[in-house]
Every structure is written in structure tokens, then in C-alpha cells.
Design a protein around this motif. Sequence first.
Motif, PDB file in Angstrom:
ATOM      1  N   ALA A  59      41.268   9.286  18.050  1.00 31.69           N
ATOM      2  CA  ALA A  59      40.095  10.140  17.708  1.00 31.69           C
ATOM      3  C   ALA A  59      39.663  10.012  16.373  1.00 31.69           C
ATOM      4  CB  ALA A  59      40.248  11.404  18.199  1.00 31.69           C
ATOM      5  N   GLU A  71      45.207  19.754  18.540  1.00 36.32           N
ATOM      6  CA  GLU A  71      45.377  20.016  19.969  1.00 36.32           C
ATOM      7  C   GLU A  71      45.094  21.345  20.274  1.00 36.32           C
ATOM      8  OE1 GLU A  71      48.760  18.566  23.622  1.00 36.32           O
ATOM      9  OE2 GLU A  71      49.208  18.659  21.288  1.00 36.32           O
ATOM     10  N   ILE A 110      36.896  22.834  28.641  1.00 33.74           N
ATOM     11  CA  ILE A 110      37.211  21.723  27.561  1.00 33.74           C
ATOM     12  C   ILE A 110      37.836  20.584  28.398  1.00 33.74           C
ATOM     13  CG2 ILE A 110      38.327  21.453  25.538  1.00 33.74           C
ATOM     14  CD1 ILE A 110      37.967  24.385  24.713  1.00 33.74           C
ATOM     15  N   LEU A 163      43.118  23.545  18.832  1.00 31.77           N
ATOM     16  CA  LEU A 163      41.613  23.645  18.218  1.00 31.77           C
ATOM     17  C   LEU A 163      41.545  24.754  17.123  1.00 31.77           C
ATOM     18  CD1 LEU A 163      40.067  24.177  21.777  1.00 31.77           C
ATOM     19  CD2 LEU A 163      40.095  22.085  20.291  1.00 31.77           C
ATOM     20  N   SER A 165      41.116  11.532  26.403  1.00 30.56           N
ATOM     21  CA  SER A 165      42.489  11.371  25.703  1.00 30.56           C
ATOM     22  C   SER A 165      42.676   9.493  25.875  1.00 30.56           C
ATOM     23  CB  SER A 165      43.621  11.521  26.593  1.00 30.56           C
ATOM     24  OG  SER A 165      43.499  11.229  28.005  1.00 30.56           O
ATOM     25  N   HIS A 188      42.053  14.866  17.730  1.00 32.42           N
ATOM     26  CA  HIS A 188      41.568  14.962  19.305  1.00 32.42           C
ATOM     27  C   HIS A 188      40.265  14.906  19.263  1.00 32.42           C
ATOM     28  CE1 HIS A 188      46.010  15.676  20.838  1.00 32.42           C
ATOM     29  NE2 HIS A 188      46.095  15.875  19.522  1.00 32.42           N
ATOM     30  N   LEU A 189      39.971  14.381  20.405  1.00 36.09           N
ATOM     31  CA  LEU A 189      38.503  14.483  21.052  1.00 36.09           C
ATOM     32  C   LEU A 189      38.348  15.296  22.210  1.00 36.09           C
ATOM     33  CD1 LEU A 189      35.469  13.514  20.576  1.00 36.09           C
ATOM     34  CD2 LEU A 189      36.005  11.461  21.626  1.00 36.09           C
ATOM     35  N   PHE A 190      37.472  16.276  22.382  1.00 37.56           N
ATOM     36  CA  PHE A 190      37.164  16.849  23.387  1.00 37.56           C
ATOM     37  C   PHE A 190      35.590  16.998  23.667  1.00 37.56           C
ATOM     38  CE2 PHE A 190      40.661  18.862  21.458  1.00 37.56           C
ATOM     39  CZ  PHE A 190      41.867  18.900  22.483  1.00 37.56           C
ATOM     40  N   GLU A 218      39.860  16.891  27.397  1.00 36.87           N
ATOM     41  CA  GLU A 218      39.934  16.008  26.292  1.00 36.87           C
ATOM     42  C   GLU A 218      39.705  14.541  26.646  1.00 36.87           C
ATOM     43  OE1 GLU A 218      43.522  14.805  23.150  1.00 36.87           O
ATOM     44  OE2 GLU A 218      44.170  16.178  24.938  1.00 36.87           O
ATOM     45  N   LYS A 228      38.518  21.950  14.310  1.00 41.09           N
ATOM     46  CA  LYS A 228      37.538  21.094  15.049  1.00 41.09           C
ATOM     47  C   LYS A 228      36.196  21.315  14.128  1.00 41.09           C
ATOM     48  CE  LYS A 228      36.446  25.245  17.970  1.00 41.09           C
ATOM     49  NZ  LYS A 228      37.570  26.407  17.392  1.00 41.09           N
TER      50      LYS A 228
END
Length: 514
Positions: free
Chosen positions: A336, A389, A328, A391, A332, A480-482, A330, A394
Motif C-alpha cells: 500500500a 493497521e 471499513i 488507524l 489486502s 495499509h489501504l482501506f 481493507e 491515515k
Amino acid sequence: MYYKGVYHLFYQYNPLGPLFGDKMIWAHSVSYDLINWIHLSHALCPSGPYDINSCWSGSVTILPGDKPFILYTGIDASGQQVQNLAMPENLSDPLLKDWVKFSGNPVMTPPNGVKDDMFRDPTTAWQAPDGRWRVLVGGQIDNEGMAFVYWSWDFIHWTKLDHPLYSVQETGMWECPDIFPVSINGTIGVDTSVLNPGVKHVLKTSLFSDKHDYYVLGTYDPQMDIFSPDTDFHGNSNDLRYDYGKFYASKTFFDSAKNRRVLWAWANESDSTQDDIDKGWSGVQTVPRAIWLDKSGKQLVQWPVEEIETLRGKQVSIHDKELGSGSIVEVSGITASQVDVEIDFELPELEEAELFDPAWVDPQQLCNDKNASIQGRFGPFGLLILATEDLTEKTAIFFRIFKGQNKYVVLMCSDHSRSSLKEDLDKTTYGAFVDIDPHHGKVSLRSLVDHSIVESFAARGKTCITTRVYPKVAVENEAHLFAFNNGTQSVVISSLNAWNMNQARLSEEESFKL
């Protein structure tokens, strides 16, 4: 529609509350760029016996002399659905703020054998080689869905043809039909009345039974006024759809300024009725999409209009990053909760892909059975959107690659099962197959994220899935985006680019200056 330098959006609106009501009207907004909009006064409100109980959906046709005419469905005093006509009060007004209803309304009433509430949503009309205008109206007889054809010389007096343009048993009510030509070679759009050997026709219907938009490619015969599809239409998971998620009641128009056909749709809510009442609104329009025929000639391709890129702000990038099993990463440095992200994956050693079972005919069910937490060989890999952060929340947009008998099979999924800690949400998982060969190229994904709506485009728009999600924690700066890979085989991010998306401008008429 596009008219004299201005884009117009007319849409169903309930002025009395946040939910669909029994006095629906045509609200009206305008734009110069399809991105920043100005609310105008309402275009059509219930007033006469032919629409006193609502002004429902319809379309605009621009007649010779640059005269736009609205055909719309009215719910009359007896509750039946009839088709009405309206035209601008002042053609010299570039914003067309005021509309006048035709004194002879209604111009179409339910034909014999059609129930009073099964006759609605007239299309943009087209002019056939014989000079007569044609228009489609959605309907149903028994459980056979169909598109009725009406013709007129003057756009006022309409005659129904004896047969529908096209009909299919056991598909129920056809809402919001649409028919338009697409160029066989190239991405250039054409006017709705174009008819020549260089085009193929698209017939689309919104099935009331399952709230999905389906389309078929085929040939329109103007002499017989029939549509002959290239492949049979059944109204199930084997049929083509614009979008395999929350995407309904769509409409296209020809944008003569940029010679493109633009597609827009309504994405309804997936939260509760009480949630909508609490927030005071429900329903959004998707991002406008350019639409054209794929080079294969077997499907359409969609891509967000280029103007959306004017909202892009800060950019972050990742290149040549290997994602091993369970990785995984991120993305950053961006916000997001409002982001435009494009990612390309390279897949080495594809011969290790797991075998595809020919019994897997329903991609949505397959995505449900093999969600983002189920490990495969090549996949699931993709993006975790609107994630916390840790998860716990999601939304996973991902791919799986299978090895079929003669080709590789690419599955695209949108998994919302862990999209929110909130209860009382529709967390349906969506899925579709993507017609590409991953052995001879990259697997690409673009997702546009705007708080509660995520629009995702695989393979440069060959397969699209729109979703509505409502995270409880992963909002605003907590989102957040992963990028992730939960398969046993490694994949490589050959490139990832993500942009903060700035807020579009929305204003009222009083603040608008010509």
C-alpha cells in the motif's frame, strides 16, 4: 518537451544543497516513455553577467527546422530578473546534452514601471497568423498581476506590447504563466500555435501569494493580443485550479508523438526544513497528466498518462460490496505504500442526503470543518491511504454528497489531520467541489500513492488533489489501504481495482545506451 523521439525534462536544481539556493541551475533528464528517466549533465549553469546569480525557470520552443530554443530567466549581476536565450550546441545529438547561450543576452529586461524582481518565467512561444512569435512573461505592477506579451520575427529581437495579455488587480506576482489551445470537441491535444474555431484557449498563472495554480478558459485575439476569459478571474477559492492541493509552477507541452497535451507540476514538501536537510532532497514532480477540455466546455480534465500503467504489478479487486454506516474494508494483498487504486461508488436513496448551505462557498474550509471523523448522511466515504493497521495514522481521501436547491453537490476532501504521528508537519486539509450529478451515475476516485505523495482524481479527472504526507509507522510493508464509509447511509463499492506499482528506472548518463 518532446523532440525527435525523446522526452526532455529541464528542472530547477540546486547542486549545492537540498533546499532552494542562490545559484539555481537547469538540470536535464531524458526519457523514451515519461516513466523511466536518465540524468544527463546540467543544461544551464550561471556563467555570464546576465545569469551569474541563477538560471531560473523558462520554457522551450521548437522553431521551424526542428530547432529548439530555450528562453529562461537569469538573475543578473545586479540582482534583476532578465530573459535569456540558449540553443543546442549540436542538433544532431538526439539527447541535446550541450547548450550554448546567446552572445547577445539578455534579450528582455524589466520594462519601465516593473520592479527588478517582478519579471520572470517566459512561456513556450506561439506563432500568430501574422508570422511573428509571441511569448508571455509573468509580472506585477503595484499589486496587479499580469502576463506581459513580447513579439519577435526572429526569436532574438523582442518588443514588448503596450498592454498585457491579461491582468487582474490584487493578485500579486504571476509566476510561470502558460497559454495553450485545447480542442473544443475531443481529447486530442494541439500544438501551441494552433488558432482556429475548433479551439478554446487556456490561460494559467501560478500565484506567488498563495502558491496555487489557477486557470481560466477564454478566447485569444491575435490581432489585439488580448485574452478574454469566459468567466472573471479573482485569484480565490471560486476560481478554477488544475489541482486543489500541493501542485505549483506547472507547465504543459504538446506531445506530437501521441497528439496530446501533457501537464506536469512541482509538489513541494510539507515537512520541516530540517527534515529536508536530513534526507538530502526536497521537491518532486507529479505524475505527467494528459489534459483536455471537458465536454461541458466549462473546465479541464486531467488523467495520468497511459504509460504509468506499465508500472502496474499484482492486482486485487473488490466488486459489489456494500459499506454500511461505520464500515471499513481493507484492500489486502498489495503493497500500500506504492499503489494505484481505482474505486467506483454507487449511492442508493440519494434523496436522504443532507441539505447544502449556500453559505458554504469555500470547499477547503468545508472539508476542514467536516473532516473524515465527522459523520454525515452520504459521507464521508472513500479511501484511507498510508494507514496503520490500527488507524492511528491515515490519510483520508473522501466524498460527501449534499442536496442543493436544484442539484446535488459533491465535495471531495483530502484530510491529513491524522496522516502522521510526527510533529512539525503541514497537515492542511484540502477540498474542492466535483461537477457531477451522482444521481445519474457513479462517484469515482483514483489515487496514485508513492510513499510521501498521493495524487487523487475524482470523476475521471474533473477534480484533482495532490498531497504530501509523511507517516511515521505506515511506511513500506506497514502501510495499509482501506475503503470506508463514515456516513449514516450505506454506499456500495461497485468496483475496486488496486495494483502494486513497480519501481521506475532512474539511471545516470554513463549507463545509458542509445
